[in-house]
Design an enzyme around this catalytic site. Structure first.
Site, PDB file in Angstrom:
ATOM      1  N   HIS A 109       0.841  -1.209   0.000  1.00 53.32           N
ATOM      2  CA  HIS A 109       0.000   0.000   0.000  1.00 53.32           C
ATOM      3  C   HIS A 109       0.873   1.256   0.000  1.00 53.32           C
ATOM      4  O   HIS A 109       1.598   1.500   0.965  1.00 53.32           O
ATOM      5  CB  HIS A 109      -0.855   0.044   1.268  1.00 53.32           C
ATOM      6  CG  HIS A 109      -1.828  -1.090   1.366  1.00 53.32           C
ATOM      7  ND1 HIS A 109      -2.642  -1.242   2.462  1.00 53.32           N
ATOM      8  CD2 HIS A 109      -2.122  -2.120   0.546  1.00 53.32           C
ATOM      9  CE1 HIS A 109      -3.392  -2.318   2.314  1.00 53.32           C
ATOM     10  NE2 HIS A 109      -3.107  -2.873   1.163  1.00 53.32           N
ATOM     11  N   TYR A 167      -8.724   6.110   2.277  1.00 57.88           N
ATOM     12  CA  TYR A 167      -9.957   5.730   1.577  1.00 57.88           C
ATOM     13  C   TYR A 167     -10.890   6.945   1.506  1.00 57.88           C
ATOM     14  O   TYR A 167     -11.148   7.598   2.521  1.00 57.88           O
ATOM     15  CB  TYR A 167     -10.644   4.582   2.315  1.00 57.88           C
ATOM     16  CG  TYR A 167      -9.789   3.348   2.396  1.00 57.88           C
ATOM     17  CD1 TYR A 167      -9.637   2.659   3.584  1.00 57.88           C
ATOM     18  CD2 TYR A 167      -9.105   2.872   1.275  1.00 57.88           C
ATOM     19  CE1 TYR A 167      -8.842   1.529   3.662  1.00 57.88           C
ATOM     20  CE2 TYR A 167      -8.304   1.742   1.344  1.00 57.88           C
ATOM     21  CZ  TYR A 167      -8.183   1.080   2.536  1.00 57.88           C
ATOM     22  OH  TYR A 167      -7.393  -0.034   2.604  1.00 57.88           O
ATOM     23  N   ASP A 172      -8.023   1.183  -4.510  1.00 54.65           N
ATOM     24  CA  ASP A 172      -9.147   0.664  -3.736  1.00 54.65           C
ATOM     25  C   ASP A 172     -10.179   1.775  -3.522  1.00 54.65           C
ATOM     26  O   ASP A 172      -9.926   2.730  -2.785  1.00 54.65           O
ATOM     27  CB  ASP A 172      -8.626   0.160  -2.371  1.00 54.65           C
ATOM     28  CG  ASP A 172      -9.677  -0.614  -1.588  1.00 54.65           C
ATOM     29  OD1 ASP A 172      -9.302  -1.250  -0.593  1.00 54.65           O
ATOM     30  OD2 ASP A 172     -10.863  -0.594  -1.984  1.00 54.65           O
ATOM     31  N   HIS A 198     -12.944   1.310  -2.098  1.00 53.33           N
ATOM     32  CA  HIS A 198     -13.376   1.031  -0.716  1.00 53.33           C
ATOM     33  C   HIS A 198     -14.826   1.431  -0.503  1.00 53.33           C
ATOM     34  O   HIS A 198     -15.183   1.976   0.555  1.00 53.33           O
ATOM     35  CB  HIS A 198     -12.463   1.759   0.258  1.00 53.33           C
ATOM     36  CG  HIS A 198     -12.253   1.032   1.553  1.00 53.33           C
ATOM     37  ND1 HIS A 198     -13.058   1.212   2.649  1.00 53.33           N
ATOM     38  CD2 HIS A 198     -11.348   0.104   1.907  1.00 53.33           C
ATOM     39  CE1 HIS A 198     -12.636   0.455   3.637  1.00 53.33           C
ATOM     40  NE2 HIS A 198     -11.610  -0.230   3.215  1.00 53.33           N
ATOM     41  N   GLU A 251     -10.474  -1.893  -6.996  1.00 50.68           N
ATOM     42  CA  GLU A 251     -11.083  -2.712  -5.951  1.00 50.68           C
ATOM     43  C   GLU A 251     -12.299  -2.048  -5.325  1.00 50.68           C
ATOM     44  O   GLU A 251     -12.348  -0.836  -5.169  1.00 50.68           O
ATOM     45  CB  GLU A 251     -10.026  -2.942  -4.868  1.00 50.68           C
ATOM     46  CG  GLU A 251     -10.518  -3.708  -3.674  1.00 50.68           C
ATOM     47  CD  GLU A 251      -9.465  -3.850  -2.607  1.00 50.68           C
ATOM     48  OE1 GLU A 251      -8.285  -3.588  -2.880  1.00 50.68           O
ATOM     49  OE2 GLU A 251      -9.828  -4.206  -1.481  1.00 50.68           O
TER      50      GLU A 251
HETATM   51  C1  GCO Z   1      -7.788  -3.726   2.036  1.00 53.35           C
HETATM   52  C2  GCO Z   1      -8.933  -3.380   2.925  1.00 53.35           C
HETATM   53  C3  GCO Z   1      -8.567  -2.950   4.314  1.00 53.35           C
HETATM   54  C4  GCO Z   1      -9.826  -2.797   5.137  1.00 53.35           C
HETATM   55  C5  GCO Z   1      -9.621  -3.325   6.526  1.00 53.35           C
HETATM   56  C6  GCO Z   1     -10.927  -3.281   7.313  1.00 53.35           C
HETATM   57  O1  GCO Z   1      -7.957  -3.632   0.814  1.00 53.35           O
HETATM   58  O2  GCO Z   1      -6.772  -4.183   2.598  1.00 53.35           O
HETATM   59  O3  GCO Z   1      -9.771  -2.462   2.269  1.00 53.35           O
HETATM   60  O4  GCO Z   1      -7.780  -1.825   4.298  1.00 53.35           O
HETATM   61  O5  GCO Z   1     -10.208  -1.440   5.207  1.00 53.35           O
HETATM   62  O6  GCO Z   1      -9.145  -4.631   6.432  1.00 53.35           O
HETATM   63  O7  GCO Z   1     -10.722  -3.715   8.637  1.00 53.35           O
HETATM   64 MG    MG Z   2      -9.933  -3.137   0.237  1.00 54.49          MG
END
Ligand code: GCO
Ligand code: MG
Length: 400
Positions: free
Chosen positions: A127, A158, A206, A208, A232
């Site tokens: 990340h 996010y 992501d 999210h 994602e």
């Molecule tokens: C990811 C996930 C995590 C989640 C977390 C929630 O892609 O790894 O989105 O960042 O936000 O696991 O508890």
């Molecule tokens: Mg995620």
């Protein structure tokens, strides 16, 4: 071997880093023979502990450790109402521990029980985040120097941290963000990154579940020129029907699944080929037994695996991910987490992150253990998480 039975089932809660981890230890009638499993639902650890200790343990004592499939099915149906994150995580902790035990009895790593290695290691993504494009770029380049070839890029976490529209007076407390400003910032970020990095490095993002569905579709289309490895969670699970609309308009590869609990959520996305990567949190669907079946289902539809694996997956869960990664033909990519020194103290046998890959050791079973004395040094915090109190700019609660 068939008369080896379950003698005890215990839950160990520990927080060696910043995430609350839930581990299940299944002890057997054979002295020194036990297994460990991940049951980590980091937002509700105490409910999982109760589900294991108050309900699964009395159900399991005396049952044969070899009968993994039957124990999974009977644990799953024992509560009648089923398919939720708490009960599935509880089942997962036992399920993974039974696979660990079976590997120890067979003197084989679990990946060998699942069909053997398709590759020597699992490619991992990390990340990269930042307050502006330049800082994101700096973090991407740092990971590239460590050998990573796949990097997830976010700008301000996010939902982004772009300037908010003016809220009404007296808004409620929460983690505020501006969906439209966030959606506008993402193409700018990837335009900047591609101009500086080119296209050889695989970049991911992501969403999210932070956008209204049609804005997520518009974003996916705008990102097509930047050739993401995957985008994602464009939609929340409650809006799964939008995946059909997205697929008809856009060739950006799509990943989904970390929030899924049961087959009703993933089956349409797989059988209609609306996604490219399945990303469930494997303890949340009940452990290795259902995850292996899910990987096999996905192979038939040309869908690859990308199991959820951030810091709130335990090292035992990461080990389970890895045994699936190594033994699945349709492995796509593995989300990775650099285990801290404390995590490695608590969990001897952590998989090794080297040069952008995750390597398993050759030990039987899952190849990882838990040092209960070390685990006791890191008690879990209590209470509900703060970060999931997401709100859009006018104070409306938003999916986190
Ligand atoms: C990811 C996930 C995590 C989640 C977390 C929630 O892609 O790894 O989105 O960042 O936000 O696991 O508890
Ligand atoms: Mg995620």
């Amino acid at each position: 071997m068939s008369n080896i039975t379950i003698r005890d089932v215990r839950v160990i809660l520990t927080m060696p880093d910043t995430s609350r981890l839930v581990i299940v230890k299944v002890e057997t009638s054979e002295p020194e023979l036990y297994g460990v499993g991940c049951a980590t639902f980091t937002q509700r650890p105490l409910t999982v502990r109760s589900a294991v200790e108050d309900y699964l343990k009395p159900f399991l004592l005396g049952k044969e450790v070899m009968r993994i499939e039957d124990l999974w099915q009977t644990m799953y149906q024992n509560s009648y109402w089923r398919n939720g994150p708490t009960l599935n995580n509880a089942i997962s902790g036992v399920d993974m521990a039974l696979w660990d035990i079976k590997g120890k009895l067979a003197a084989m790593p679990v990946y060998d029980l699942l069909g053997g290695k398709c590759r020597e290691a699992a490619a991992v993504y990390r990340h990269a985040d930042g307050r502006d494009e330049a800082e994101v770029l700096e973090h991407v380049q740092a990971y590239m120097e460590q050998g990573y070839q796949h990097i997830r890029c976010q700008w301000g976490g996010y939902g982004g941290r772009a300037a908010l529209k003016v809220p009404p007076e007296q808004t409620l407390p929460g983690a505020y963000y501006d969906p439209e400003a966030y959606a506008r910032s993402v193409p700018r970020l990837f335009d900047y990154l591609r101009n500086h990095l080119g296209y050889a490095i695989e970049l991911l993002h992501d969403v999210h579940e932070r956008l209204p569905p049609i804005e997520a579709i518009r974003l996916a289309k705008k990102l097509e020129p930047y050739q993401l490895f995957f985008l994602e969670d464009p939609f929340p699970p409650e809006q799964n029907d939008y995946f059909a609309m997205l697929r008809q308009q856009c060739a950006t590869p799509i990943a989904m699944g970390e929030l899924f609990n049961n087959p009703h959520e993933w089956l349409p996305l797989i059988t209609n080929r609306w996604i490219d990567f399945i990303r469930v949190h494997i303890s949340q669907i009940g452990g290795l037994t259902p995850a292996k079946k899910l990987a096999t289902l996905c192979e038939a539809f040309g869908i690859r695996t990308a199991w959820h694996g951030p810091g709130d997956t335990s090292p035992v869960g990461h080990a389970a991910n890895l045994h699936l990664d190594l033994s699945s033909h349709n492995f796509g990519i593995q989300e990775g987490h650099a285990f801290s020194e404390q995590e490695r103290e608590v969990f001897p046998g952590c998989p090794e992150l080297r040069g952008g890959y995750l390597y398993a050791n050759q030990k039987p079973g899952l190849g990882i253990d838990i040092d209960e004395q070390q685990a006791a040094r890191y008690p879990c915090s209590d209470g509900p998480p703060e970060w999931t109190l997401a709100r859009t700019w006018d104070g409306t609660a938003a999916r986190p």
